[in-house]
Design a protein around this motif. Structure first.
Motif, mmCIF file in Angstrom:
data_model
loop_
_atom_site.group_PDB
_atom_site.id
_atom_site.type_symbol
_atom_site.label_atom_id
_atom_site.label_comp_id
_atom_site.label_asym_id
_atom_site.label_seq_id
_atom_site.Cartn_x
_atom_site.Cartn_y
_atom_site.Cartn_z
ATOM 1 N N MET A 1 0.675 -1.030 -0.037
ATOM 2 C CA MET A 1 0.202 -0.097 -0.011
ATOM 3 C C MET A 1 0.866 1.338 -0.021
ATOM 4 O O MET A 1 0.474 2.377 -0.642
ATOM 5 N N ASP B 1 0.801 0.278 -4.909
ATOM 6 C CA ASP B 1 -0.573 0.499 -5.185
ATOM 7 C C ASP B 1 -0.500 1.816 -5.905
ATOM 8 O O ASP B 1 0.096 2.641 -5.992
ATOM 9 N N ALA B 2 -1.827 1.623 -6.802
ATOM 10 C CA ALA B 2 -2.213 2.837 -7.516
ATOM 11 C C ALA B 2 -2.640 4.039 -6.564
ATOM 12 O O ALA B 2 -2.395 5.134 -6.984
ATOM 13 N N HIS B 3 -2.776 3.772 -5.380
ATOM 14 C CA HIS B 3 -3.180 4.888 -4.324
ATOM 15 C C HIS B 3 -2.337 4.866 -3.418
ATOM 16 O O HIS B 3 -2.302 5.140 -2.343
ATOM 17 N N SER B 4 -0.801 4.889 -3.847
ATOM 18 C CA SER B 4 0.179 4.515 -2.875
ATOM 19 C C SER B 4 0.423 6.118 -2.266
ATOM 20 O O SER B 4 0.098 6.901 -2.601
ATOM 21 N N TRP B 5 1.314 5.873 -0.980
ATOM 22 C CA TRP B 5 1.533 7.115 -0.226
ATOM 23 C C TRP B 5 2.534 7.964 -1.202
ATOM 24 O O TRP B 5 2.320 9.192 -1.110
ATOM 25 N N PHE C 1 2.426 8.222 -4.510
ATOM 26 C CA PHE C 1 1.583 9.044 -5.458
ATOM 27 C C PHE C 1 0.990 10.211 -4.948
ATOM 28 O O PHE C 1 0.845 11.216 -5.569
ATOM 29 N N HIS C 2 0.146 9.888 -3.741
ATOM 30 C CA HIS C 2 -0.428 10.927 -2.988
ATOM 31 C C HIS C 2 0.465 12.246 -2.477
ATOM 32 O O HIS C 2 0.128 13.299 -2.514
ATOM 33 N N HIS C 3 1.719 11.929 -2.064
ATOM 34 C CA HIS C 3 2.696 12.792 -1.857
ATOM 35 C C HIS C 3 3.000 13.616 -3.163
ATOM 36 O O HIS C 3 3.106 15.032 -2.989
ATOM 37 N N LEU D 1 0.886 14.328 -5.688
ATOM 38 C CA LEU D 1 -0.396 15.186 -5.834
ATOM 39 C C LEU D 1 -0.285 16.042 -4.960
ATOM 40 O O LEU D 1 -0.909 17.342 -5.230
ATOM 41 N N ASN D 2 -0.100 16.078 -3.707
ATOM 42 C CA ASN D 2 0.009 16.999 -2.774
ATOM 43 C C ASN D 2 0.800 18.271 -3.104
ATOM 44 O O ASN D 2 0.600 19.325 -2.797
#
Length: 108
Positions: free
Chosen positions: A27, A31-35, A37-39, A41-42
């Motif tokens: 995760m 994963d496609a919604h990994s940490w 990736f979110h980092h 995007l932020n």
């Protein structure tokens, strides 16, 4: 002493702990919604918010300039200062300072 009897590896003998560790690693990184990736995007969101604020400030400056140019005095002042326009039978003297002349020659 065997590798499986090591006190640090003892918790990993439990199947639930092993599955949980694999799940957490998956995760966080794969994963496609990994940490990660979110980092990213932020970071993009922060950059876009900065640009949004910048353009709001630019719009406020432009509205102020439009308001100023909507009056006759504002148009006349802009024409005289920017485009060196003059009224008939009027002389205009442009005063240049020594430091601005030297700077212009140096830029060429």
């Amino acid at each position: 002493m065997s590798i499986l009897n090591n006190k640090y590896l003892k918790p990993f003998k439990n199947v639930y702990v092993l599955v949980l560790v694999v799940f957490i690693i998956w995760m966080l990184f794969f994963d496609a919604h990994s940490w990660l990736f979110h980092h990213e995007l932020n970071g993009d969101i922060k950059e876009l918010e900065y640009q949004k604020e910048h353009y709001k400030n630019e719009m406020a400056k432009d509205k102020k300039a439009i308001k100023e140019l909507s009056t006759e005095e504002g148009i006349e002042r802009t024409a005289r200062e920017t485009y060196y326009m003059k009224k008939p039978n009027e002389d205009i003297f442009i005063i240049e300072y020594e430091d601005s002349i030297a700077k212009q020659k140096h830029d060429e």
